[in-house]
Design a protein around this motif. Structure first.
Motif, PDB file in Angstrom:
ATOM      1  N   GLU A 126       0.833  -1.212   0.000  1.00 11.23           N
ATOM      2  CA  GLU A 126       0.000   0.000   0.000  1.00 11.23           C
ATOM      3  C   GLU A 126       0.862   1.255   0.000  1.00 11.23           C
ATOM      4  O   GLU A 126       0.618   2.189  -0.741  1.00 11.23           O
ATOM      5  CB  GLU A 126      -0.889   0.015   1.254  1.00 11.23           C
ATOM      6  N   ILE A 127       1.888   1.252   0.860  1.00  5.90           N
ATOM      7  CA  ILE A 127       2.713   2.454   1.012  1.00  5.90           C
ATOM      8  C   ILE A 127       3.534   2.720  -0.245  1.00  5.90           C
ATOM      9  O   ILE A 127       3.533   3.826  -0.781  1.00  5.90           O
ATOM     10  CB  ILE A 127       3.629   2.324   2.248  1.00  5.90           C
ATOM     11  N   ARG A 149       3.074   1.751  -3.251  1.00  3.63           N
ATOM     12  CA  ARG A 149       2.306   2.087  -4.447  1.00  3.63           C
ATOM     13  C   ARG A 149       1.829   3.537  -4.412  1.00  3.63           C
ATOM     14  O   ARG A 149       1.521   4.104  -5.453  1.00  3.63           O
ATOM     15  CB  ARG A 149       1.096   1.157  -4.572  1.00  3.63           C
ATOM     16  N   ALA A 150       1.744   4.116  -3.219  1.00  5.57           N
ATOM     17  CA  ALA A 150       1.178   5.462  -3.107  1.00  5.57           C
ATOM     18  C   ALA A 150       2.239   6.561  -3.197  1.00  5.57           C
ATOM     19  O   ALA A 150       1.910   7.728  -3.337  1.00  5.57           O
ATOM     20  CB  ALA A 150       0.397   5.602  -1.806  1.00  5.57           C
ATOM     21  N   ILE A 151       3.528   6.186  -3.110  1.00  4.31           N
ATOM     22  CA  ILE A 151       4.577   7.208  -3.159  1.00  4.31           C
ATOM     23  C   ILE A 151       5.128   7.306  -4.580  1.00  4.31           C
ATOM     24  O   ILE A 151       5.454   6.290  -5.189  1.00  4.31           O
ATOM     25  CB  ILE A 151       5.722   6.867  -2.178  1.00  4.31           C
ATOM     26  N   PRO A 152       5.233   8.525  -5.126  1.00  9.51           N
ATOM     27  CA  PRO A 152       5.746   8.680  -6.486  1.00  9.51           C
ATOM     28  C   PRO A 152       7.193   8.179  -6.596  1.00  9.51           C
ATOM     29  O   PRO A 152       7.967   8.315  -5.652  1.00  9.51           O
ATOM     30  CB  PRO A 152       5.693  10.194  -6.716  1.00  9.51           C
ATOM     31  N   LEU A 180       9.732   9.277  -8.207  1.00  8.98           N
ATOM     32  CA  LEU A 180      10.785  10.291  -8.066  1.00  8.98           C
ATOM     33  C   LEU A 180      11.124  10.547  -6.598  1.00  8.98           C
ATOM     34  O   LEU A 180      12.290  10.736  -6.242  1.00  8.98           O
ATOM     35  CB  LEU A 180      10.357  11.596  -8.751  1.00  8.98           C
ATOM     36  N   VAL A 181      10.099  10.540  -5.735  1.00  7.02           N
ATOM     37  CA  VAL A 181      10.341  10.723  -4.298  1.00  7.02           C
ATOM     38  C   VAL A 181      11.195   9.559  -3.768  1.00  7.02           C
ATOM     39  O   VAL A 181      12.142   9.765  -3.001  1.00  7.02           O
ATOM     40  CB  VAL A 181       9.009  10.808  -3.516  1.00  7.02           C
ATOM     41  N   MET A 210      14.810   9.692  -2.049  1.00  4.95           N
ATOM     42  CA  MET A 210      15.001   9.126  -0.707  1.00  4.95           C
ATOM     43  C   MET A 210      16.150   8.129  -0.717  1.00  4.95           C
ATOM     44  O   MET A 210      16.977   8.109   0.199  1.00  4.95           O
ATOM     45  CB  MET A 210      13.715   8.452  -0.224  1.00  4.95           C
ATOM     46  N   PHE A 247       9.827  -0.093  -5.595  1.00  8.43           N
ATOM     47  CA  PHE A 247       8.505   0.303  -6.090  1.00  8.43           C
ATOM     48  C   PHE A 247       7.885  -0.818  -6.927  1.00  8.43           C
ATOM     49  O   PHE A 247       6.732  -1.214  -6.709  1.00  8.43           O
ATOM     50  CB  PHE A 247       8.629   1.578  -6.923  1.00  8.43           C
TER      51      PHE A 247
END
Lengths: 216, 214
Positions: free
Chosen positions: A57-58, A60-63, A65-66, A70, A95
């Motif tokens: 869930e986490i 998949r929700a973060i772009p 590029l971010v 990181m 990802f």
């Protein structure tokens, strides 16, 4: 324009090689991590199940590029200094592992329950059942979405130029700054990316056709 | 921790800009997408081929490359767009490419059978689409549309690369000011996480509502 293209073609080829290396390494990481995630997610241990769901869930929700930033800057600050190439691989791998594990799960679910029962009735052990009955069929169902994801992965490798990896996008950026002809250079890069896209989607289409033919 | 307190407001402003651009772009690309999908299904071979080609280009090129072609590429022909205009234009063009396929699939799924029923009742094609097919197609397409919305929110991260002052841009500035990339990109990640998880939860609720009302 063609003359400029010819002049920069060697750089672009070098960039393509780097892009493919990032793709390959990220793919291996994503498949391995994805397999772990799907094992945890469909397993009997409750804590592992929730951890896997949370991870998917986490991430998949973060772009992407971010995640790339990181992996490169944030991990660097806490003492894990990865070179740009590997930071990119880790970010993309982490990802795509989330996406792949979902594709693997629906692949596993697509195998009819009767197959499992039949294998048990034949007295197969769990390992033999997975290896000989379930996985071969699940793999068949996994391949079309898996290939589609691969074509997205190649496109997403274009983000690693932001942390200084000399991929195709990086070369296009350099060349457009040097020549003041950004359109020419980005279009040339586009031709390369598009070629990969067409190649993969055609292979995918042919594969699906083959499988359908074999099944009918 | 005081960095979080310090940069919270700036990040929120960046997030508001992201959401604003997403909303405008999604609204426009949904409208154009419906029309293009109808064009592709009923507009003849030539129009269908043009739309298919457009969708392939949008799907085949990396998003960042598309954005750079619009922002940097066009400047080669003295077309200089502001970062905001270039970013919004790209989000719209990209969104249309995705929306067309979502609507085409949705309309085609309903039109089989329902379209014939509308024909049989003597409705014109426009009436059939408006009164029979589209109202049902919306329901089928709801999950894909929510995925599309989340995709566009994620795509806004790229806009900072041409200078739009979004969340990423603020995180970047914050990092150079404080040298705390772990905190700054962590905040950006949390911001996107909150936005996207909220959107998918809302989508789930909406879907259940629609399902229940049928």
């Amino acid at each position: 324009m063609l003359q400029l293209w010819q002049q920069y073609l060697p750089d672009f080829f070098a960039g393509v090689v780097v892009s493919l290396e990032v793709t390959g390494a990220a793919l291996v990481l994503a498949l391995a991590l994805g397999a772990l995630l799907v094992t945890a997610r469909t397993g009997r241990v409750r804590v592992l199940r929730s951890l896997a769901v949370g991870y998917i869930e986490i991430f998949r929700a973060i772009p992407v590029l971010v995640l790339v930033f990181m992996a490169y800057y944030s991990l660097g600050q806490v003492g894990i200094r990865l070179p740009g190439f590997w930071a990119g691989v880790v970010a993309l791998g982490a990802f795509y592992a989330a996406l792949y594990s979902e594709d693997m799960r629906s692949g596993l679910q697509s195998v009819d329950r009767g197959q499992r029962e039949a294998a048990q009735a034949l007295g197969m052990t769990n390992g033999a059942m997975m290896r000989r009955v379930i996985l071969p069929q699940a793999l068949l169902a996994f391949l079309p979405p898996g290939t589609n994801e691969l074509s997205n992965l190649i496109k997403d490798t274009s983000l690693v130029f932001t942390i200084g990896v000399a991929d195709l996008m990086f070369q296009a950026n350099q060349a457009s700054a040097a020549t003041f002809q950004p359109m020419d250079m980005f279009v040339l890069a586009g031709l390369f990316y598009f070629a990969f896209y067409i190649l993969i989607s055609r292979i995918l289409a042919r594969w699906e056709l083959n499988v359908q033919r074999r099944r009918s | 921790m005081h960095y979080v307190a310090l940069y919270w407001a700036v990040m929120a402003r960046g997030g508001a800009l992201d959401l604003e651009m997403t909303a405008i772009a999604v609204a426009i690309s949904v409208v154009v997408g419906v029309l293009a999908a109808i064009g592709k299904l009923y507009g003849g071979k030539l129009l269908a081929a043009i739309i298919t080609g457009y969708v392939e280009v949008i799907r085949g090129l990396p998003p960042i490359l598309q954005l750079f072609i619009i922002y940097f590429g066009l400047s080669q022909f003295q077309i200089n767009l502001s970062p905001f205009a270039a970013g919004l234009l790209w989000l719209i063009l990209y969104g249309i490419g995705y929306a067309v396929e979502i609507f085409r699939a949705g309309i085609a799924a309903v039109a089989e059978g329902q379209g014939e029923a509308a024909d049989a009742l003597g409705m014109t094609r426009a009436q059939g689409l408006r009164r029979v097919i589209l109202p049902q197609a919306w329901v089928i397409m709801l999950p894909s549309l929510m995925t599309f919305l989340v995709l566009q929110v994620k795509n806004t991260t790229l806009l900072y690369l041409v200078g739009v002052a979004d969340i990423m841009y603020q995180a970047r500035l914050g990092t150079s000011a404080t040298e705390q990339p772990a905190i700054m990109y962590g905040m950006a990640a949390v911001a996107y996480l909150v936005i996207n998880l909220t959107l998918s939860r809302l989508g789930g609720v909406l879907e259940r509502r629609v399902e229940a009302s049928r």
